[in-house]
Design an enzyme around this catalytic site. Sequence first.
Site, PDB file in Angstrom:
ATOM      1  N   ASP A  77       1.144  -1.130   0.107  1.00  0.00           N
ATOM      2  CA  ASP A  77      -0.058   0.278   0.183  1.00  0.00           C
ATOM      3  C   ASP A  77       0.915   1.075   0.154  1.00  0.00           C
ATOM      4  O   ASP A  77       2.050   1.507   0.286  1.00  0.00           O
ATOM      5  CB  ASP A  77      -1.418  -0.044   0.926  1.00  0.00           C
TER       6      ASP A  77
HETATM    7  C1  NOJ Z   1      -4.081   3.676  -0.070  1.00  0.00           C
HETATM    8  C2  NOJ Z   1      -5.321   2.893   0.327  1.00  0.00           C
HETATM    9  O1  NOJ Z   1      -5.110   2.289   1.418  1.00  0.00           O
HETATM   10  C3  NOJ Z   1      -5.522   2.047  -1.178  1.00  0.00           C
HETATM   11  O2  NOJ Z   1      -6.660   0.870  -0.919  1.00  0.00           O
HETATM   12  C4  NOJ Z   1      -5.902   2.249  -2.320  1.00  0.00           C
HETATM   13  O3  NOJ Z   1      -5.558   1.788  -3.215  1.00  0.00           O
HETATM   14  C5  NOJ Z   1      -3.958   3.275  -2.670  1.00  0.00           C
HETATM   15  N1  NOJ Z   1      -4.155   4.421  -1.848  1.00  0.00           N
HETATM   16  C6  NOJ Z   1      -3.220   3.708  -3.319  1.00  0.00           C
HETATM   17  O4  NOJ Z   1      -4.907   4.631  -4.087  1.00  0.00           O
END
Ligand code: NOJ
Length: 716
Positions: free
Chosen positions: A257
């Site tokens: 993430d």
């Molecule tokens: C953070 C989020 O937790 C995740 O779900 C997302 O895909 C990513 N950012 C990318 O935007």
Amino acid sequence: MNRIEKLLAQMTLAEKLGQLTMTAAGHAVTGPVIAGDSTEAIKTGAIGNLLNLVGAGPVREMQRLAVEESRLKIPLLIGLDIIHGHRTLIPIPLAEAALFDPQTWEMTAREAAKEGAADGLAMTFSPMLDVSRDIRWGRTAEGSGEDTWVSVQMARAKVRGYEGSDLASPDALAACAKHFCAYGAVLAGREYASADISERTLLEVHLPPFDAAVAVGVATIMPAFTDLAGIPMTANKKLLRHHLREQLGFDGVLVSDYNAIAELMHHGIAADLPEAAALALEASVDIDMMADAYRRGLPVALERGLVTMEQIDESVRRVLRLKERLGLFDDPYRRGSRPESQAALTHRRKLARSVAARAIVMLKNDRQTLPLPGTLRRMCVIGPLADAATEMGGCWGAAGRPEDRVSVVAGLRQALPGTEIVHAPGVRFSGEDESGIAAAVDLCDGADAIVLCIGEMASMSGEAASRAFPEVPATQRVLAEAVFERARAKGLRVVVVLFSGRPLVIPWLAEQADALLAAWFLGNEAGNAIADVVLGHTSPSGRTPMSWPRAIGQIPLFYAERPGGRPYNPKDHFTSKYMDVPNEPLYPFGHGLTYGHFTFANLTVTPDRVAEKDTIEARVEVTNQGAHAAEETVFLFTHDKIATVTRPVLELKGVGKVTLRPGETQTVRIAVPASELRFPGRDLTPVFEPGEVEILVGPGADRSQLLVQTLVLLAA
Ligand code: NOJ
């Protein structure tokens, strides 16, 4: 040597680390901005993957830099959060879950993939498979609610829908099952906090949706930001390398993430970036999203002997293999070179409207307040969410455009050209200004229908949107109370359309509204869909995928709890209860009214003795005794009353659907493989225990409404 091995043999360390790096691109259409870097980084091979790039033009230009101007000409993998539609926004995942319809879930994912791929994208960071039983957690909006079985069906449907039958097809996207694992169990529902659950809960509740995604071939998985019992998921070797890769055979890509690898330092398990990078790589995380930890940290980690080149190569191979499976080496422009036809867009918009209408959950409908007649003279539509087109989009905008969204007022005006529709917001979404309330309430005088549109604004759910008071904002409540008072004085009824990314705690509203619709966030077609339901063009059929608590103190509240040694008994003080609120939710899991009126009779279960390899079929007669045709949803639960491990009072194992005309009866059949009745035994290995199991069938998780039959499970 195959293509990938040949490439690998030519790659410098920097080029390898580029393939393990994913960086956000600005949304700039002229001269794209690569965060902290420049387009030079693509040409030098320092960046091999991008996220957050919107539009076929910019995507193509970035791809061109990689495949025409970089030394090895390796195509970029470009992904975006296509969570509930790309340009055509559909209901948020929690709302779509309310359909309890895997076929539709798959269809909407297929459509979103086509739309995203037509913009040149090859990956979506979806589906979110986190089971969530705590409405304080804002990301509840992005998943399918409290139930594991539902999340498992969602996992299969969404992965199949996004990926299609061939990942190399120009309209397929690599799906990403996220956030692995138990993110929904964050402490007190507070975003990014620690999760600490038993291994049994992990196995029974949180892992199955991910296991299901792997079983249907999900291309990528994203570890959660959070730690699980002290081990951050981004470095959780046991669950990533051992469970996913070794036990399940997952050979796809693990993508971290956003900045999560660097955050291993904040978690307190890495002293510096090289250590953080080494821990993630060791756990088999392949792509570093936004931390730049692999590029900056792994060279040092190599020197320190914390990682080996073989480990780096292993990850690079998986990334290149994914690009190959996506067909990017054969034709990097296969996605995004042809705009979609008008017919495809029209079809999608229609689908979005029907899915939005079907996602609405009618929580209450006293004295058949709904549907409203089409002959109204004057309709009063009040509340800050009544004419708030932008808000209808929900938590993830992707490539959606505000001008494509239909507000409630616009939808009603469109559907009722002969009706005078008056509107005032009354108050803002939040803030304390009550000065507009009196004028708004005055609009009710002389109206023959009142529709009150209140709730959360879109940004109050989703990522980083936990709420300690998951309620209707206070000033909106003041407005609502004033509207109810005036309506009572004038003998008028109030239809409440409630917007939210989660169930809210609303006992006062449930008491006073004559009709109450949970409209979640329904996407572009929200206003049209709400008009369809309010006016009876569509009978509401959504069922809530999460329990609605009466009080914040009941949270976490979910139907599948264990009985305990002193289950509630009104005659015995020393049983499990609160002194100040009933145990039951305000609205149970599966609740949702229709314009029909359904009764259930004659439940049969065949055969009545089954071995693990058999399939059970439950049949129940459903009759529509109401005055309108409607769709009913039939739930099948089990309860294993005596087992070696205490079992939840109800466990969902199947769902059926039937549409019936007034007076019509049909038999609904629900098949359940007996193997679904396995559970982790005392030592946590799966068992199929002989003995009696109750099969309970009916309209939702309110036990008093379920028909029961007993089934015997036979030893192997
Ligand atoms: C953070 C989020 O937790 C995740 O779900 C997302 O895909 C990513 N950012 C990318 O935007």
